[in-house]
Design a protein around this motif. Structure first.
Motif, PDB file in Angstrom:
ATOM      1  N   GLY A   1       0.828  -1.216   0.000  1.00  0.00           N
ATOM      2  CA  GLY A   1       0.000   0.000   0.000  1.00  0.00           C
ATOM      3  C   GLY A   1       0.855   1.256   0.000  1.00  0.00           C
ATOM      4  N   GLY A   2       1.968   1.221   0.757  1.00  0.00           N
ATOM      5  CA  GLY A   2       2.837   2.390   0.829  1.00  0.00           C
ATOM      6  C   GLY A   2       3.485   2.703  -0.503  1.00  0.00           C
ATOM      7  N   VAL A   3       3.893   1.674  -1.224  1.00  0.00           N
ATOM      8  CA  VAL A   3       4.534   1.891  -2.521  1.00  0.00           C
ATOM      9  C   VAL A   3       3.537   2.507  -3.491  1.00  0.00           C
ATOM     10  N   ASP A   4       2.293   2.008  -3.472  1.00  0.00           N
ATOM     11  CA  ASP A   4       1.268   2.577  -4.365  1.00  0.00           C
ATOM     12  C   ASP A   4       1.029   4.048  -4.034  1.00  0.00           C
ATOM     13  N   SER A   5       0.887   4.340  -2.737  1.00  0.00           N
ATOM     14  CA  SER A   5       0.650   5.728  -2.318  1.00  0.00           C
ATOM     15  C   SER A   5       1.847   6.617  -2.661  1.00  0.00           C
ATOM     16  N   LEU A   6       3.049   6.059  -2.486  1.00  0.00           N
ATOM     17  CA  LEU A   6       4.263   6.824  -2.758  1.00  0.00           C
ATOM     18  C   LEU A   6       4.323   7.228  -4.216  1.00  0.00           C
ATOM     19  N   GLU A   7       4.013   6.320  -5.107  1.00  0.00           N
ATOM     20  CA  GLU A   7       4.051   6.625  -6.533  1.00  0.00           C
ATOM     21  C   GLU A   7       3.011   7.681  -6.903  1.00  0.00           C
ATOM     22  N   ALA A   8       1.838   7.566  -6.289  1.00  0.00           N
ATOM     23  CA  ALA A   8       0.774   8.527  -6.595  1.00  0.00           C
ATOM     24  C   ALA A   8       1.131   9.919  -6.076  1.00  0.00           C
ATOM     25  N   MET A   9       1.610   9.976  -4.841  1.00  0.00           N
ATOM     26  CA  MET A   9       1.975  11.278  -4.255  1.00  0.00           C
ATOM     27  C   MET A   9       3.138  11.921  -4.999  1.00  0.00           C
ATOM     28  N   THR A  10       4.056  11.107  -5.498  1.00  0.00           N
ATOM     29  CA  THR A  10       5.192  11.640  -6.243  1.00  0.00           C
ATOM     30  C   THR A  10       4.715  12.334  -7.501  1.00  0.00           C
ATOM     31  N   ARG A  11       3.734  11.710  -8.181  1.00  0.00           N
ATOM     32  CA  ARG A  11       3.217  12.322  -9.407  1.00  0.00           C
ATOM     33  C   ARG A  11       2.501  13.642  -9.107  1.00  0.00           C
ATOM     34  N   ARG A  12       1.839  13.709  -7.918  1.00  0.00           N
ATOM     35  CA  ARG A  12       1.099  14.924  -7.552  1.00  0.00           C
ATOM     36  C   ARG A  12       1.976  15.944  -6.812  1.00  0.00           C
ATOM     37  N   ARG A  13       3.278  15.604  -6.620  1.00  0.00           N
ATOM     38  CA  ARG A  13       4.229  16.478  -5.924  1.00  0.00           C
ATOM     39  C   ARG A  13       3.771  16.833  -4.503  1.00  0.00           C
ATOM     40  N   GLN A  14       3.204  15.847  -3.843  1.00  0.00           N
ATOM     41  CA  GLN A  14       2.804  16.039  -2.448  1.00  0.00           C
ATOM     42  C   GLN A  14       4.000  15.687  -1.537  1.00  0.00           C
ATOM     43  N   TYR A  15       5.019  16.566  -1.603  1.00  0.00           N
ATOM     44  CA  TYR A  15       6.287  16.245  -0.940  1.00  0.00           C
ATOM     45  C   TYR A  15       6.166  16.181   0.583  1.00  0.00           C
ATOM     46  N   GLY A  16       5.250  16.939   1.150  1.00  0.00           N
ATOM     47  CA  GLY A  16       5.092  16.904   2.600  1.00  0.00           C
ATOM     48  C   GLY A  16       4.671  15.526   3.072  1.00  0.00           C
ATOM     49  N   GLU A  17       3.652  14.915   2.380  1.00  0.00           N
ATOM     50  CA  GLU A  17       3.208  13.571   2.730  1.00  0.00           C
ATOM     51  C   GLU A  17       4.259  12.524   2.342  1.00  0.00           C
ATOM     52  N   VAL A  18       4.937  12.780   1.203  1.00  0.00           N
ATOM     53  CA  VAL A  18       5.956  11.835   0.731  1.00  0.00           C
ATOM     54  C   VAL A  18       7.082  11.701   1.760  1.00  0.00           C
ATOM     55  N   ALA A  19       7.480  12.817   2.378  1.00  0.00           N
ATOM     56  CA  ALA A  19       8.596  12.779   3.329  1.00  0.00           C
ATOM     57  C   ALA A  19       8.313  11.816   4.475  1.00  0.00           C
ATOM     58  N   ASN A  20       7.101  11.876   4.996  1.00  0.00           N
ATOM     59  CA  ASN A  20       6.757  10.970   6.101  1.00  0.00           C
ATOM     60  C   ASN A  20       6.578   9.538   5.617  1.00  0.00           C
ATOM     61  N   LEU A  21       5.879   9.367   4.457  1.00  0.00           N
ATOM     62  CA  LEU A  21       5.589   8.028   3.946  1.00  0.00           C
ATOM     63  C   LEU A  21       6.862   7.314   3.501  1.00  0.00           C
ATOM     64  N   LEU A  22       7.750   8.026   2.822  1.00  0.00           N
ATOM     65  CA  LEU A  22       8.964   7.401   2.300  1.00  0.00           C
ATOM     66  C   LEU A  22       9.822   6.833   3.426  1.00  0.00           C
ATOM     67  N   GLN A  23       9.938   7.577   4.514  1.00  0.00           N
ATOM     68  CA  GLN A  23      10.733   7.077   5.633  1.00  0.00           C
ATOM     69  C   GLN A  23      10.119   5.804   6.206  1.00  0.00           C
ATOM     70  N   GLY A  24       8.741   5.766   6.294  1.00  0.00           N
ATOM     71  CA  GLY A  24       8.070   4.568   6.804  1.00  0.00           C
ATOM     72  C   GLY A  24       8.251   3.377   5.878  1.00  0.00           C
ATOM     73  N   VAL A  25       8.105   3.605   4.563  1.00  0.00           N
ATOM     74  CA  VAL A  25       8.273   2.525   3.584  1.00  0.00           C
ATOM     75  C   VAL A  25       9.687   1.941   3.664  1.00  0.00           C
ATOM     76  N   MET A  26      10.658   2.811   3.798  1.00  0.00           N
ATOM     77  CA  MET A  26      12.043   2.329   3.859  1.00  0.00           C
ATOM     78  C   MET A  26      12.303   1.542   5.145  1.00  0.00           C
ATOM     79  N   ASN A  27      11.660   1.968   6.219  1.00  0.00           N
ATOM     80  CA  ASN A  27      11.812   1.213   7.474  1.00  0.00           C
ATOM     81  C   ASN A  27      11.183  -0.170   7.365  1.00  0.00           C
ATOM     82  N   VAL A  28       9.998  -0.254   6.717  1.00  0.00           N
ATOM     83  CA  VAL A  28       9.329  -1.556   6.547  1.00  0.00           C
ATOM     84  C   VAL A  28      10.132  -2.439   5.609  1.00  0.00           C
ATOM     85  N   LEU A  29      10.695  -1.836   4.571  1.00  0.00           N
ATOM     86  CA  LEU A  29      11.440  -2.614   3.578  1.00  0.00           C
ATOM     87  C   LEU A  29      12.654  -3.305   4.206  1.00  0.00           C
ATOM     88  N   GLU A  30      13.173  -2.729   5.285  1.00  0.00           N
ATOM     89  CA  GLU A  30      14.328  -3.340   5.947  1.00  0.00           C
ATOM     90  C   GLU A  30      13.991  -4.730   6.479  1.00  0.00           C
TER      91      GLU A  30
END
Length: 709
Positions: free
Chosen positions: A34-63
């Motif tokens: 779900g995070g990867v899907d949201s990340l791709e969508a937010m990136t296209r919409r340039r929602q960098y504020g939400e991306v900053a929080n989501l990207l860190q969470g996705v990377m933590n889960v990916l570990e």
């Protein structure tokens, strides 16, 4: 049996653990997908504020899925995350390029919430993205500077260097107002802009100074350096310098903190001048404030041109020494008096104050080779000061240039009044001695200060020992002159003593005229010397010791010339010797209202030397028969195994050569026999072998001396 009983329980435990791990992993997988899907969508919409929080969470889960990368679906999700990161990086760089185009001088875009959030995302992405943003922004921000201050522009030269620093100060204010909130605080963007400005300025100034090196004058160079160091001080107050470690400024790292306990807060030049004049440089100082991390970041470019400054100081110091020489000739020697005589020459303080200014100034310019070059200049003029001002103005005793040969002059004038220094010359000699002592102490402090200011690797090349030795030589020469003057003044009296007809003396009276003459000279010279060396007491003590070491052997030499001597004549000489001994013991405080005890080292020399003179006379007074008693008495009193001395004693007694030969033979025979009796016995106990009549005459003489005193 136990294993059999617990087998089912163990299986249940394993099943529970595996089920828990599976459920947790599936939950993480659901979050990751779900995070990867949201990340791709937010990136296209340039929602960098939400991306900053989501990207860190996705990377933590990916570990958590590193050990499952062999599963195609997991690997695919990981690749989608990396692709999203790459896309984010390129997209953010494009946004910054659009907002701050590298071409053109105007900035059509500006700060926005989108770019501020993009910076938060860049913090999570590859560090190269952050560095690229910083690099492009700073380059665009300083592009105007490169145009305004091109090498061919009038404002680029050193005389208008203030405009460079005024420009960057305006830019820093402009940055804080417009972009201060756009970049994260931990990026230290304002400091990075200032540091990059310094790098560019250093390079540009070095280039233009190489091109126009012949136009650089000392005043212009110092003006530019002063303004530059002031600017570096401004940067130190404004910024911490934390961005310097990841830049290209490694060669400008601040030197290690000094462990010298005598450092204090860097005083102003006026305070340092006052301290130099008062001789307070050696006082304890407070710990130094931390070094300026920006020191040299721009001013380093001036170091190759500091030879202009060094040459200027060489010229200025040469002129200063010439002025000192001219002033001394014009003003003449210091006037005698308790306040003026013996004072340190004012030119000495002026010289070291100038040295201090040069040292502080040069250390602000460079702590490397220029400081070594300046030290060499200091050494040169310290020697010149010692030669031209101090040694060159010591009173001359002869026209010879071979050294201090006052004794030769006095020998030529035997029988006449010896050439003596005037009161003014005595005061001048004392003044030069005091000045040389001040120079010696201050030169030692100067060496310590230079070592503190220079780079640690160069401290061993700073050595002012030779210059300190030169001032020590001036001190020794001054003391020797004072000793020779007083010693020479006493020579005619000693000559008169040796020419008296001692065999014709009929009765023992008061002290002889030659003793009165010696005492008069001592009372004339010593108080003047003592008063003028009041601030350098140890050198007055040296003068007393050197005079005693010179006068007493000379007195004994003249004593041997008094021949032949009658019994009464020997008694008169013994009385005179005792009078001189008392005067010499009192010499350090003679004519002084405050009576001080003479130094033990001096008293020991006087007592030992004058006691020997008294013993010589007591041996002369003793009857020479029986021979064995006389020889043994000589050995006990003088402990002198020298045949030549024994011969002189016999000459003083007026014995004939025939009598002397038998006594000399007996003396040689008695030499191997060690003296009898305890070593610490007194002079009276040593006289026991003499006849009763002789003892009576000596006691009578001692009573006469006590009565007179």
């Amino acid at each position: 049996m136990v294993k059999e009983i617990t087998r089912d329980i163990k299986q249940l435990d394993h099943a529970k653990r595996h089920l828990t791990t599976s459920i947790t992993t599936l939950n993480h997988l659901h979050m990751l997908a779900g995070g990867v899907d949201s990340l791709e969508a937010m990136t296209r919409r340039r929602q960098y504020g939400e991306v900053a929080n989501l990207l860190q969470g996705v990377m933590n889960v990916l570990e958590h899925f590193h050990k499952y990368m062999g599963i195609p679906q997991i690997r695919q999700l990981s690749e989608r995350v990396k692709a999203a990161q790459t896309e984010l990086g390129q997209q953010i760089l494009a946004d910054f390029e659009e907002a701050f185009p590298s071409q053109g001088t105007k900035r059509p875009g500006g700060p926005s919430n989108v770019l501020r959030d993009a910076c938060l995302v860049a913090n999570i992405l590859d560090p190269r993205i952050k560095q690229e943003i910083i690099k492009k922004f700073i380059k665009q921000h300083l592009s105007e500077y490169l145009v305004l201050f091109q090498e061919n522009q009038d404002v680029a030269w050193l005389d208008k260097i203030d405009r460079r620093y005024a420009w960057i100060k305006r830019q820093l204010v402009d940055y804080e107002e417009k972009y201060g909130r756009m970049f994260p605080r931990e990026w230290y963007m304002a400091e990075r802009i200032a540091v990059e400005f310094c790098h560019i300025t250093r390079t540009e100034l070095a280039k233009i100074m190489r091109t126009r090196a012949k136009e650089i004058e000392v005043k212009l160079l110092l003006f530019a350096i002063q303004r530059t160091t002031n600017f570096e001080g401004f940067l130190a107050k404004r910024f911490s310098g934390c961005t310097l470690t990841d830049g290209t400024l490694k060669k400008l790292e601040s030197p290690p903190a000094s462990t010298n306990p005598f450092l204090e807060d860097e005083p102003t030049p006026e305070m340092e001048d006052l301290a130099m004049e008062k001789g307070e440089l050696e006082q304890p100082r407070k710990p130094k404030a931390p070094d300026n991390p920006f020191h040299g970041i721009v001013s380093k470019c001036f170091e190759p041109h500091l030879y202009v400054y060094i040459e200027s100081q060489d010229k200025n110091l040469g002129e200063l020494i010439d002025r000192f020489v001219a002033d001394f000739k014009a003003q003449g020697p210091p006037k005698p008096g308790p306040e003026e005589g013996g004072a340190v020459l004012p030119s000495c303080a002026d010289l070291f104050v100038y040295y201090k200014k040069c040292m502080v100034q040069c250390s602000q310019l460079s702590t490397g080779e220029p400081m070594i070059a300046l030290t060499t200049i200091f050494q040169k003029y310290l020697r010149e000061y010692a030669w031209k001002i101090l040694s060159g103005n010591l009173p001359k005793t002869t026209s010879s240039s071979g050294g201090l040969t006052i004794s030769s002059l006095l020998k030529e004038k035997e029988g006449s009044e010896a050439a003596r220094f005037t009161v003014e010359e005595l005061c001048l000699t004392c003044s030069i001695l005091s000045t040389a002592e001040y120079c010696l102490a201050t030169t030692q402090q100067l060496e310590e200060k230079l070592k503190e200011k220079v780079d640690v690797s160069l401290t061993e090349r700073i050595n002012l020992t030779g210059e300190m030795d030169t001032f020590s030589t001036v001190i020794s020469s001054s003391i020797q002159l004072l000793v020779q003057d007083l010693d020479g003044a006493c020579d005619p009296a000693l000559t008169a003593m040796s020419k008296m007809q001692w065999q014709n003396v009929e009765h023992v009276g008061d002290q002889s005229p030659y003793v009165t003459s010696v005492i008069l000279h001592i009372k004339q010279n010593v108080p003047i010397i003592r008063d003028n060396l009041a601030s350098t007491r140890k050198y007055f003590t040296q003068f007393c010791i050197k005079f005693a070491n010179s006068f007493i052997p000379k007195f004994i030499t003249h004593l041997f010339k008094c021949k032949p001597i009658s019994m009464v004549g020997a008694e008169q000489l013994l009385l005179d010797t005792h009078s001189l001994k008392m005067v010499l013991l009192d010499l350090p405080s003679i004519g002084s209202q405050v009576v001080r005890k003479a130094p033990a080292s001096y008293t020991k020399i006087v007592v030992k030397g004058m006691t020997r003179a008294e013993m010589i006379l007591k041996v002369v007074m003793a009857p020479h028969e029986p021979l064995v008693v006389f020889v043994d008495n000589y050995i006990k009193l003088l402990t002198d195994c020298n045949t030549e001395t024994f011969q002189k004693i016999l000459d003083m007694k007026g014995l004939k050569r025939s009598e002397q030969s038998s006594m000399l033979e007996l003396f040689r025979q008695r030499l191997p026999t060690p003296p009898s009796g305890p070593e610490g016995s007194s002079s009276l106990s040593l006289l026991t072998p003499t006849p009763e009549q002789e003892s009576s005459r000596i006691r009578k003489l001692e009573k006469l001396i006590k009565k007179r005193l």
